[in-house]
Write an enzyme that holds these catalytic residues in place. Structure first.
Site, PDB file in Angstrom:
ATOM      1  N   GLU A  28      19.216 -58.022  -9.872  1.00 22.19           N
ATOM      2  CA  GLU A  28      20.773 -58.065 -10.408  1.00 22.19           C
ATOM      3  C   GLU A  28      21.580 -58.782  -9.484  1.00 22.19           C
ATOM      4  O   GLU A  28      22.620 -59.405 -10.055  1.00 22.19           O
ATOM      5  CB  GLU A  28      20.995 -56.780 -10.851  1.00 22.19           C
ATOM      6  CG  GLU A  28      20.522 -56.143 -12.035  1.00 22.19           C
ATOM      7  CD  GLU A  28      18.907 -55.861 -11.787  1.00 22.19           C
ATOM      8  OE1 GLU A  28      18.219 -55.233 -12.662  1.00 22.19           O
ATOM      9  OE2 GLU A  28      18.373 -55.490 -10.627  1.00 22.19           O
ATOM     10  N   HIS A  62      19.228 -45.135 -17.736  1.00 19.28           N
ATOM     11  CA  HIS A  62      19.071 -45.991 -19.180  1.00 19.28           C
ATOM     12  C   HIS A  62      20.265 -45.330 -20.026  1.00 19.28           C
ATOM     13  O   HIS A  62      20.245 -46.050 -21.004  1.00 19.28           O
ATOM     14  CB  HIS A  62      17.765 -45.783 -19.740  1.00 19.28           C
ATOM     15  CG  HIS A  62      16.746 -46.313 -18.965  1.00 19.28           C
ATOM     16  ND1 HIS A  62      16.193 -45.991 -17.871  1.00 19.28           N
ATOM     17  CD2 HIS A  62      15.871 -47.445 -19.297  1.00 19.28           C
ATOM     18  CE1 HIS A  62      15.057 -46.912 -17.415  1.00 19.28           C
ATOM     19  NE2 HIS A  62      14.876 -47.709 -18.294  1.00 19.28           N
TER      20      HIS A  62
END
Length: 327
Positions: free
Chosen positions: A61, A130
């Site tokens: 990322e 998540h």
């Protein structure tokens, strides 16, 4: 012409139309090419536009976001997909230290026209990391715009506006309602302005303020209380968390004299606290009751079915409406 589509389909259509409209636009992210992304938001775009426009990246990322900043500084318009909001943490430094500050750092000589798309929020029975709602991190950071659609029409129009914006935009997509319902969306390209809230339902007794997946919860509670008690609830969908539509919030609270904020993020230092401060600044003398928050709790989002005890429910919002009106 329009057609019925989900929020996810609206996102895909917006990306498709901007790729076709502007050769500078590129998509970047993990598995967004051949596989079409973890939620299939980019499904079909790799075959249509090729690997130079729809770029499969490594699982990195910080590298994805850092590269996107470099591309933006050199004339491209990158749209990054981060698979889940909490996966953004390794790239957080790139966002805060570079993307958000570049216009200020260069005294306006450079800007960073990029969008970081990411699903967020609970309701999908996901494991830890998540299901988080940490939008306040980005709202607190000068130089970023933060956008959250709650329906297919806004999803497409806001994403097109975000891609065309000259500054970095964090575009949060509520995963819980990606495929939950359909609505009519124009086939042509259109824009929903950033920084402008929507009055979803007009009312006179209390203003309910929310965004993202919690809009459906807030609206359901408002409609039930109106049917059962006759209470008239005005419901605002903020759509943009930064910049906030201060005028619409203030005018609504001045009209109703009461306010209730619904969000699934943690309560402490959440965006709801900033909205209360705004109301105190702009509409304090109109209040007939303290401003109330219905939020998630100050714990990590529980995993799997336990999230039902964390996310605000229609029943919790109903109690909040009653407490505020009967104060």
């Amino acid at each position: 012409m329009s057609r019925s589509m989900t929020i996810l389909q609206a996102v895909t259509e917006a990306l498709d139309q901007k790729l076709a409209d502007d050769g500078r636009v590129i998509l970047m992210g993990e598995d967004i090419g051949v596989n079409g992304g973890v939620f299939r938001a980019t499904d079909g775009l790799f075959g249509k536009y090729g690997e130079d426009r729809v770029v499969d990246t490594p699982l990195a990322e910080a590298g994805i976001i850092g590269s996107a900043i470099g591309f933006a500084l050199n004339g491209l318009v990158p749209v990054v997909e981060i698979q889940f909001l909490a996966f953004i943490y390794p790239g957080f430094e790139q966002i805060i230290s570079h993307a958000a500050r570049m216009r200020y750092r260069t005294r306006g000589q450079f800007n960073v026209p990029m969008v970081i798309r990411t699903p967020y929020g609970a309701g999908i029975r996901g494991p830890e990391l998540h299901s988080e709602s940490v939008e306040a991190f980005f709202v607190h950071t000068p130089g970023l715009k933060v956008v959250v659609p709650s329906n297919p029409y806004d999803a497409k129009g806001l994403l097109i506006s975000a891609i065309e914006d000259p500054d970095p935009v964090i575009f949060l997509e509520p995963a819980q309602i990606y495929r939950a319902f359909k609505a009519e969306v124009p086939e042509e390209m259109y824009r929903v302005p950033l920084g402008k809230a929507s009055i979803v339902q007009e009312g006179s007794d209390v203003t309910i303020i929310s965004w993202g997946a919690m809009m459906r919860v807030a609206l359901a509670a408002a409609q039930q209380m109106e049917q059962e008690k006759g209470w008239s609830c005005e419901v605002l969908d903020l759509r943009s968390l930064y910049p906030l539509d201060r005028d619409t919030i203030a005018e609504s609270v001045k009209k109703t004299g009461r306010a209730l904020i619904v969000h699934e993020a943690h309560k402490t230092a959440g965006v709801g606290a900033e909205i209360i401060s705004l109301i105190n600044d702009e509409a304090l003398m109109y209040l007939r009751a303290p401003v109330k928050r219905i939020t998630g709790f100050d714990v990590p989002v529980p995993q799997f079915s336990l999230e039902d005890f964390y996310v605000p429910t229609v029943e919790r919002v109903r109690h909040g409406i009653a407490d505020t009106i009967q104060f």
